[in-house]
Design a protein around this motif. Structure first.
Motif, PDB file in Angstrom:
ATOM      1  N   ILE A 113       0.454   3.777  -9.993  1.00  0.00           N
ATOM      2  CA  ILE A 113       1.596   3.116 -11.155  1.00  0.00           C
ATOM      3  C   ILE A 113       1.201   3.762 -12.417  1.00  0.00           C
ATOM      4  N   ASN A 153      -0.318  -4.801  -7.729  1.00  0.00           N
ATOM      5  CA  ASN A 153      -1.666  -4.630  -6.659  1.00  0.00           C
ATOM      6  C   ASN A 153      -1.059  -4.711  -5.179  1.00  0.00           C
ATOM      7  N   LEU A 164       0.118  -0.865  -4.684  1.00  0.00           N
ATOM      8  CA  LEU A 164      -0.757   0.008  -4.709  1.00  0.00           C
ATOM      9  C   LEU A 164      -1.747   0.005  -3.408  1.00  0.00           C
ATOM     10  N   LYS A 165      -2.136   1.516  -2.993  1.00  0.00           N
ATOM     11  CA  LYS A 165      -3.238   1.332  -2.109  1.00  0.00           C
ATOM     12  C   LYS A 165      -4.340   0.740  -2.445  1.00  0.00           C
ATOM     13  N   GLU A 219      -8.135   0.017 -11.736  1.00  0.00           N
ATOM     14  CA  GLU A 219      -8.032   0.284 -10.523  1.00  0.00           C
ATOM     15  C   GLU A 219      -7.747  -0.954  -9.443  1.00  0.00           C
ATOM     16  N   SER A 220      -7.034  -0.945  -8.571  1.00  0.00           N
ATOM     17  CA  SER A 220      -6.659  -1.996  -7.596  1.00  0.00           C
ATOM     18  C   SER A 220      -7.953  -2.332  -6.924  1.00  0.00           C
ATOM     19  N   ASP A 238      -0.064   5.385  -4.679  1.00  0.00           N
ATOM     20  CA  ASP A 238      -1.615   5.966  -4.918  1.00  0.00           C
ATOM     21  C   ASP A 238      -1.614   5.551  -6.574  1.00  0.00           C
ATOM     22  N   LEU A 263      -3.678   1.743 -11.815  1.00  0.00           N
ATOM     23  CA  LEU A 263      -2.803   1.401 -12.448  1.00  0.00           C
ATOM     24  C   LEU A 263      -3.021   1.947 -13.929  1.00  0.00           C
ATOM     25  N   GLY A 299      -6.153   2.055  -5.752  1.00  0.00           N
ATOM     26  CA  GLY A 299      -5.207   2.917  -6.412  1.00  0.00           C
ATOM     27  C   GLY A 299      -5.267   2.565  -7.948  1.00  0.00           C
ATOM     28  N   ASP A 352       0.610  -1.234   0.029  1.00  0.00           N
ATOM     29  CA  ASP A 352      -0.022   0.189  -0.038  1.00  0.00           C
ATOM     30  C   ASP A 352       0.894   1.276   0.129  1.00  0.00           C
TER      31      ASP A 352
END
Length: 236
Positions: free
Chosen positions: A111, A131, A134-135, A233-234, A109, A140, A138, A106
């Motif tokens: 990538i 993943n 990432l928060k 989005e994650s 915010d 990608l 978050g 995490d």
């Protein structure tokens, strides 16, 4: 065993350092504007990972939007070039995207990965690491070669099989063979949705200014997709 991608981009580092901003209209007037349009204009208080930072164009652009940026690249010489460009405005590390990332869970915010993932054979591990760092929720954002371009520009006996493609790049001061991996669109989507929820898929078109000096390329890109961009989005 030496990594062929790292070796290739070590050789390209000098020309990237000298010409990365304007050497290719496909970057300057096509891929980069479309990618940056999908990001917020202001990235203050955002930690951003530039995954495959090369000579640092994106890292610098993201810093200018207020982000705290970490750039990683597999090529030691590209890392040196990016460090010189950023001048301590971002953290730049040498890192293979097919290995565990040296970051906490995490941590980021956003990538951003520009024209990098098509050098990687298996996306599952790389995306699992994206993943992880990432928060929750978050972003990608990545671009790769469009399967249509690969199908029409190179000999392709089976569109549905992942394949190694060899290309000849003619840059200022160097001509070099570059190898990357072609994959069908359904694989791009399937690998992404294992870890992310897709928000947008963009087949960009060039800026109109491109036709002033690169009319033939502009005309081609207005009718033929060359790169594809995915914003996701994650899921966690």
């Amino acid at each position: 065993m030496p990594n062929k991608t790292a070796e290739t981009f070590n050789l390209l580092a000098k020309t990237y350092a000298e010409n990365v901003d304007n050497d290719s209209p496909y970057n300057a007037f096509y891929e980069r504007p479309a990618m940056m349009e999908l990001l917020p204009k202001h990235l203050h208080n955002n930690n951003v990972l530039d995954a495959g930072c090369a000579a640092g164009w994106y890292a610098e652009a993201l810093v200018k939007r207020g982000a705290s940026v970490t750039g990683i690249d597999i090529s030691p010489r590209m890392v040196e070039v990016a460090k010189q460009r950023l001048n301590n405005k971002a953290s730049i590390l040498c890192q293979d995207l097919e290995k565990s990332l040296p970051f906490e869970n995490d941590e980021f915010d956003v990538i951003v990965s520009s024209l990098t993932l098509h050098y990687i054979k298996d996306w599952e591990f790389t995306f699992s690491e994206f993943n992880r760092v990432l928060k929750p929720h978050g972003t990608l954002l990545f671009s790769v070669h469009h399967p249509f371009m690969e199908l029409t520009h190179f000999k392709c006996e089976d569109y549905f099989e992942q394949r190694v493609i060899s290309d000849i790049w003619r840059k200022q001061n160097i001509t070099i063979e570059v190898q990357y991996r072609g994959r069908p669109l359904q694989q791009i989507i399937a690998d992404t949705v294992k870890f992310f929820s897709i928000e947008e898929v963009v087949e960009p078109q060039p800026l109109e200014i491109m036709k002033e000096d690169y009319y033939d390329a502009y005309k081609y890109l207005m009718k033929n997709p060359h790169f594809i961009i995915v914003k996701a989005e994650s899921k966690k």
